[in-house]
Design a protein around this motif. Structure first.
Motif, PDB file in Angstrom:
ATOM      1  N   PHE A 284       0.812  -1.212   0.000  1.00  0.00           N
ATOM      2  CA  PHE A 284       0.000   0.000   0.000  1.00  0.00           C
ATOM      3  C   PHE A 284       0.849   1.268   0.000  1.00  0.00           C
ATOM      4  O   PHE A 284       0.331   2.357  -0.274  1.00  0.00           O
ATOM      5  CB  PHE A 284      -0.966   0.000   1.183  1.00  0.00           C
ATOM      6  N   SER A 285       2.139   1.143   0.276  1.00  0.00           N
ATOM      7  CA  SER A 285       3.035   2.294   0.175  1.00  0.00           C
ATOM      8  C   SER A 285       3.343   2.643  -1.279  1.00  0.00           C
ATOM      9  O   SER A 285       3.834   3.736  -1.565  1.00  0.00           O
ATOM     10  CB  SER A 285       4.348   2.023   0.922  1.00  0.00           C
ATOM     11  N   LEU A 286       3.067   1.713  -2.183  1.00  0.00           N
ATOM     12  CA  LEU A 286       3.301   1.960  -3.603  1.00  0.00           C
ATOM     13  C   LEU A 286       2.293   2.969  -4.142  1.00  0.00           C
ATOM     14  O   LEU A 286       1.153   3.017  -3.676  1.00  0.00           O
ATOM     15  CB  LEU A 286       3.149   0.658  -4.398  1.00  0.00           C
ATOM     16  N   PRO A 287       2.675   3.760  -5.139  1.00  0.00           N
ATOM     17  CA  PRO A 287       1.669   4.578  -5.832  1.00  0.00           C
ATOM     18  C   PRO A 287       0.587   3.670  -6.403  1.00  0.00           C
ATOM     19  O   PRO A 287       0.872   2.554  -6.861  1.00  0.00           O
ATOM     20  CB  PRO A 287       2.476   5.254  -6.949  1.00  0.00           C
ATOM     21  N   ALA A 288      -0.644   4.133  -6.384  1.00  0.00           N
ATOM     22  CA  ALA A 288      -1.766   3.300  -6.818  1.00  0.00           C
ATOM     23  C   ALA A 288      -1.557   2.667  -8.194  1.00  0.00           C
ATOM     24  O   ALA A 288      -1.844   1.472  -8.373  1.00  0.00           O
ATOM     25  CB  ALA A 288      -3.057   4.111  -6.778  1.00  0.00           C
ATOM     26  N   PRO A 289      -1.049   3.406  -9.204  1.00  0.00           N
ATOM     27  CA  PRO A 289      -0.870   2.770 -10.517  1.00  0.00           C
ATOM     28  C   PRO A 289       0.124   1.611 -10.495  1.00  0.00           C
ATOM     29  O   PRO A 289       0.010   0.677 -11.286  1.00  0.00           O
ATOM     30  CB  PRO A 289      -0.355   3.915 -11.403  1.00  0.00           C
ATOM     31  N   ASP A 290       1.102   1.661  -9.578  1.00  0.00           N
ATOM     32  CA  ASP A 290       2.119   0.608  -9.533  1.00  0.00           C
ATOM     33  C   ASP A 290       1.606  -0.674  -8.891  1.00  0.00           C
ATOM     34  O   ASP A 290       2.163  -1.753  -9.116  1.00  0.00           O
ATOM     35  CB  ASP A 290       3.350   1.088  -8.760  1.00  0.00           C
ATOM     36  N   ARG A 291       0.559  -0.561  -8.091  1.00  0.00           N
ATOM     37  CA  ARG A 291       0.072  -1.753  -7.390  1.00  0.00           C
ATOM     38  C   ARG A 291      -0.422  -2.818  -8.359  1.00  0.00           C
ATOM     39  O   ARG A 291      -0.281  -4.018  -8.098  1.00  0.00           O
ATOM     40  CB  ARG A 291      -1.042  -1.376  -6.410  1.00  0.00           C
ATOM     41  N   ALA A 292      -1.016  -2.373  -9.469  1.00  0.00           N
ATOM     42  CA  ALA A 292      -1.529  -3.344 -10.441  1.00  0.00           C
ATOM     43  C   ALA A 292      -0.418  -4.247 -10.956  1.00  0.00           C
ATOM     44  O   ALA A 292      -0.636  -5.437 -11.210  1.00  0.00           O
ATOM     45  CB  ALA A 292      -2.206  -2.612 -11.600  1.00  0.00           C
ATOM     46  N   HIS A 293       0.786  -3.694 -11.076  1.00  0.00           N
ATOM     47  CA  HIS A 293       1.911  -4.474 -11.594  1.00  0.00           C
ATOM     48  C   HIS A 293       2.531  -5.368 -10.526  1.00  0.00           C
ATOM     49  O   HIS A 293       3.343  -6.238 -10.851  1.00  0.00           O
ATOM     50  CB  HIS A 293       2.985  -3.533 -12.153  1.00  0.00           C
ATOM     51  N   LYS A 294       2.171  -5.157  -9.276  1.00  0.00           N
ATOM     52  CA  LYS A 294       2.749  -5.945  -8.188  1.00  0.00           C
ATOM     53  C   LYS A 294       1.803  -7.036  -7.689  1.00  0.00           C
ATOM     54  O   LYS A 294       2.157  -7.809  -6.809  1.00  0.00           O
ATOM     55  CB  LYS A 294       3.101  -5.032  -7.003  1.00  0.00           C
ATOM     56  N   ARG A 295       0.593  -7.086  -8.242  1.00  0.00           N
ATOM     57  CA  ARG A 295      -0.398  -8.017  -7.712  1.00  0.00           C
ATOM     58  C   ARG A 295       0.043  -9.475  -7.833  1.00  0.00           C
ATOM     59  O   ARG A 295      -0.194 -10.281  -6.932  1.00  0.00           O
ATOM     60  CB  ARG A 295      -1.745  -7.810  -8.412  1.00  0.00           C
ATOM     61  N   SER A 296       0.673  -9.819  -8.939  1.00  0.00           N
ATOM     62  CA  SER A 296       1.101 -11.209  -9.109  1.00  0.00           C
ATOM     63  C   SER A 296       2.163 -11.584  -8.080  1.00  0.00           C
ATOM     64  O   SER A 296       2.132 -12.677  -7.507  1.00  0.00           O
ATOM     65  CB  SER A 296       1.633 -11.431 -10.528  1.00  0.00           C
ATOM     66  N   ALA A 297       3.111 -10.671  -7.851  1.00  0.00           N
ATOM     67  CA  ALA A 297       4.141 -10.932  -6.846  1.00  0.00           C
ATOM     68  C   ALA A 297       3.534 -10.991  -5.450  1.00  0.00           C
ATOM     69  O   ALA A 297       3.941 -11.810  -4.617  1.00  0.00           O
ATOM     70  CB  ALA A 297       5.223  -9.854  -6.911  1.00  0.00           C
ATOM     71  N   LEU A 298       2.546 -10.133  -5.191  1.00  0.00           N
ATOM     72  CA  LEU A 298       1.869 -10.157  -3.894  1.00  0.00           C
ATOM     73  C   LEU A 298       1.157 -11.487  -3.692  1.00  0.00           C
ATOM     74  O   LEU A 298       1.264 -12.107  -2.622  1.00  0.00           O
ATOM     75  CB  LEU A 298       0.866  -9.005  -3.811  1.00  0.00           C
ATOM     76  N   ALA A 299       0.444 -11.931  -4.709  1.00  0.00           N
ATOM     77  CA  ALA A 299      -0.269 -13.202  -4.602  1.00  0.00           C
ATOM     78  C   ALA A 299       0.702 -14.360  -4.403  1.00  0.00           C
ATOM     79  O   ALA A 299       0.455 -15.262  -3.596  1.00  0.00           O
ATOM     80  CB  ALA A 299      -1.125 -13.430  -5.845  1.00  0.00           C
ATOM     81  N   ALA A 300       1.815 -14.337  -5.131  1.00  0.00           N
ATOM     82  CA  ALA A 300       2.802 -15.408  -4.981  1.00  0.00           C
ATOM     83  C   ALA A 300       3.346 -15.452  -3.561  1.00  0.00           C
ATOM     84  O   ALA A 300       3.601 -16.529  -3.008  1.00  0.00           O
ATOM     85  CB  ALA A 300       3.938 -15.211  -5.982  1.00  0.00           C
ATOM     86  N   GLN A 301       3.518 -14.288  -2.953  1.00  0.00           N
ATOM     87  CA  GLN A 301       4.044 -14.219  -1.592  1.00  0.00           C
ATOM     88  C   GLN A 301       3.024 -14.703  -0.568  1.00  0.00           C
ATOM     89  O   GLN A 301       3.371 -15.391   0.392  1.00  0.00           O
ATOM     90  CB  GLN A 301       4.450 -12.778  -1.269  1.00  0.00           C
ATOM     91  N   LEU A 302       1.755 -14.355  -0.769  1.00  0.00           N
ATOM     92  CA  LEU A 302       0.748 -14.616   0.260  1.00  0.00           C
ATOM     93  C   LEU A 302      -0.013 -15.924   0.079  1.00  0.00           C
ATOM     94  O   LEU A 302      -0.391 -16.552   1.065  1.00  0.00           O
ATOM     95  CB  LEU A 302      -0.250 -13.453   0.324  1.00  0.00           C
ATOM     96  N   VAL A 303      -0.269 -16.323  -1.168  1.00  0.00           N
ATOM     97  CA  VAL A 303      -1.057 -17.546  -1.364  1.00  0.00           C
ATOM     98  C   VAL A 303      -0.338 -18.590  -2.200  1.00  0.00           C
ATOM     99  O   VAL A 303      -0.843 -19.693  -2.375  1.00  0.00           O
ATOM    100  CB  VAL A 303      -2.435 -17.241  -2.002  1.00  0.00           C
ATOM    101  N   GLY A 304       0.838 -18.261  -2.744  1.00  0.00           N
ATOM    102  CA  GLY A 304       1.593 -19.228  -3.516  1.00  0.00           C
ATOM    103  C   GLY A 304       1.473 -18.996  -5.012  1.00  0.00           C
ATOM    104  O   GLY A 304       0.682 -18.177  -5.480  1.00  0.00           O
ATOM    105  N   GLU A 305       2.281 -19.725  -5.757  1.00  0.00           N
ATOM    106  CA  GLU A 305       2.270 -19.599  -7.210  1.00  0.00           C
ATOM    107  C   GLU A 305       0.947 -20.107  -7.780  1.00  0.00           C
ATOM    108  O   GLU A 305       0.288 -20.964  -7.201  1.00  0.00           O
ATOM    109  CB  GLU A 305       3.432 -20.405  -7.813  1.00  0.00           C
ATOM    110  N   ASP A 306       0.569 -19.563  -8.927  1.00  0.00           N
ATOM    111  CA  ASP A 306      -0.632 -19.982  -9.654  1.00  0.00           C
ATOM    112  C   ASP A 306      -1.883 -19.951  -8.779  1.00  0.00           C
ATOM    113  O   ASP A 306      -2.569 -20.973  -8.605  1.00  0.00           O
ATOM    114  CB  ASP A 306      -0.441 -21.392 -10.230  1.00  0.00           C
ATOM    115  N   PRO A 307      -2.220 -18.802  -8.209  1.00  0.00           N
ATOM    116  CA  PRO A 307      -3.431 -18.724  -7.388  1.00  0.00           C
ATOM    117  C   PRO A 307      -4.678 -19.005  -8.216  1.00  0.00           C
ATOM    118  O   PRO A 307      -4.750 -18.654  -9.395  1.00  0.00           O
ATOM    119  CB  PRO A 307      -3.421 -17.280  -6.869  1.00  0.00           C
ATOM    120  N   SER A 308      -5.639 -19.649  -7.591  1.00  0.00           N
ATOM    121  CA  SER A 308      -6.900 -19.959  -8.256  1.00  0.00           C
ATOM    122  C   SER A 308      -7.783 -18.716  -8.298  1.00  0.00           C
ATOM    123  O   SER A 308      -7.497 -17.697  -7.655  1.00  0.00           O
ATOM    124  CB  SER A 308      -7.624 -21.069  -7.501  1.00  0.00           C
ATOM    125  N   GLU A 309      -8.876 -18.818  -9.037  1.00  0.00           N
ATOM    126  CA  GLU A 309      -9.828 -17.704  -9.080  1.00  0.00           C
ATOM    127  C   GLU A 309     -10.358 -17.408  -7.680  1.00  0.00           C
ATOM    128  O   GLU A 309     -10.548 -16.248  -7.296  1.00  0.00           O
ATOM    129  CB  GLU A 309     -10.978 -18.041 -10.025  1.00  0.00           C
TER     130      GLU A 309
END
Length: 271
Positions: free
Chosen positions: A99-124
């Motif tokens: 959340f410290s990232l500028p809002a436009p940059d967060r969209a590009h970090k979502r995959s890395a965030l998901a990989a960190q929190l729920v693992g690779e290849d998160p389901s829907e």
């Protein structure tokens, strides 16, 4: 980890796979990380005061029906505090960086965030749960004053940004080679998320795009397609044939420009 049905259940009652997804690492590996994470978080080594982090984590404790007081016991009685509490605080620190990232940059970090929190290849379902969690925590983040955030980051240590935090040994969920943020794009060794953000800049710079959420999402989607086109060695003219005839020349021209940009920025990754 983020299934809505799990929000009312204590983490101790969840199966090992869910717990592993929650803390971003295999369940058996977390015991080895607990002491290191505890020290890093309590000492503010990543640039956020522990007391401030514990307060920021309160929505997570509420979601998972855990005792927020355990966060403060961690400083004096770490051996008496469950792994779940450390995992929650780890997640809180990752979300602080996100959340410290500028809002436009967060969209590009979502995959890395998901990989960190729920693992690779998160389901829907994982994505839906993650979106719900982000929505809940973002409300808490937005309620914090800039002065509060600034004071919370006065630790004597540099405040690590999102990518640097995920590279930190205490937070890394895999080897350096497997790190979701580690890709080594360009002479600066950018992570893939950083590289995608730089690559997409020409499509996002106009006021019309920046002020229109739909146009912004469309530009991001086009950037992703051009990224894939450049990495796969695709033909912009062939790519444009899937569009309406009236749009093909414009699409092909934009695709050629973006493929050329990719080759200029990241020649080592171009097909």
């Amino acid at each position: 980890m983020f299934d809505d049905d799990d929000f009312d259940a204590p983490l101790a009652d969840l199966d090992p796979e869910t717990v592993a997804a929650f803390d971003g690492a295999a369940a058996e590996a977390f015991a080895d990380r607990k002491a290191r994470l505890t020290r890093v978080l309590v000492d503010g080594e990543t640039g956020v005061l522990y007391e401030s982090l514990a307060l920021f984590a309160e929505p997570l404790f509420a979601l998972y029906d855990l005792d927020a007081a355990d966060a403060f016991r961690l400083r004096t009685e770490p051996e008496a505090v469950a792994d779940d509490t450390v995992a929650l605080l780890e997640t809180a620190r990752v979300l602080w960086a996100f959340f410290s990232l500028p809002a436009p940059d967060r969209a590009h970090k979502r995959s890395a965030l998901a990989a960190q929190l729920v693992g690779e290849d998160p389901s829907e379902e994982d994505w839906m749960g993650l979106d719900g969690l982000l929505g809940s925590v973002e409300v808490h983040w937005q309620a914090m004053l800039p002065e509060e955030i600034e004071m919370a980051q006065q630790t004597g240590h540099p405040t690590l940004g999102f990518d640097d935090l995920l590279h930190h040994p205490a937070f890394r969920v895999g080897t350096e080679e497997d790190d979701a943020t580690h890709a080594g794009f360009g002479p600066d060794g950018l992570s893939e998320t950083e590289a995608r953000a730089r690559f997409a800049q020409p499509l996002l710079e106009s006021d019309a795009v920046m002020t229109d959420p739909d146009a912004f999402e469309d530009a991001l989607a086009r950037a992703d397609e051009y990224w894939d086109l450049a990495r796969s060695g695709g033909d912009p003219d062939a790519y444009s044939t899937s569009f309406a005839e009236a749009d093909r020349a414009r699409v092909a021209d934009e695709a050629r420009t973006m493929v050329a940009r990719f080759r200029e920025l990241f020649p080592e990754h171009a097909a």
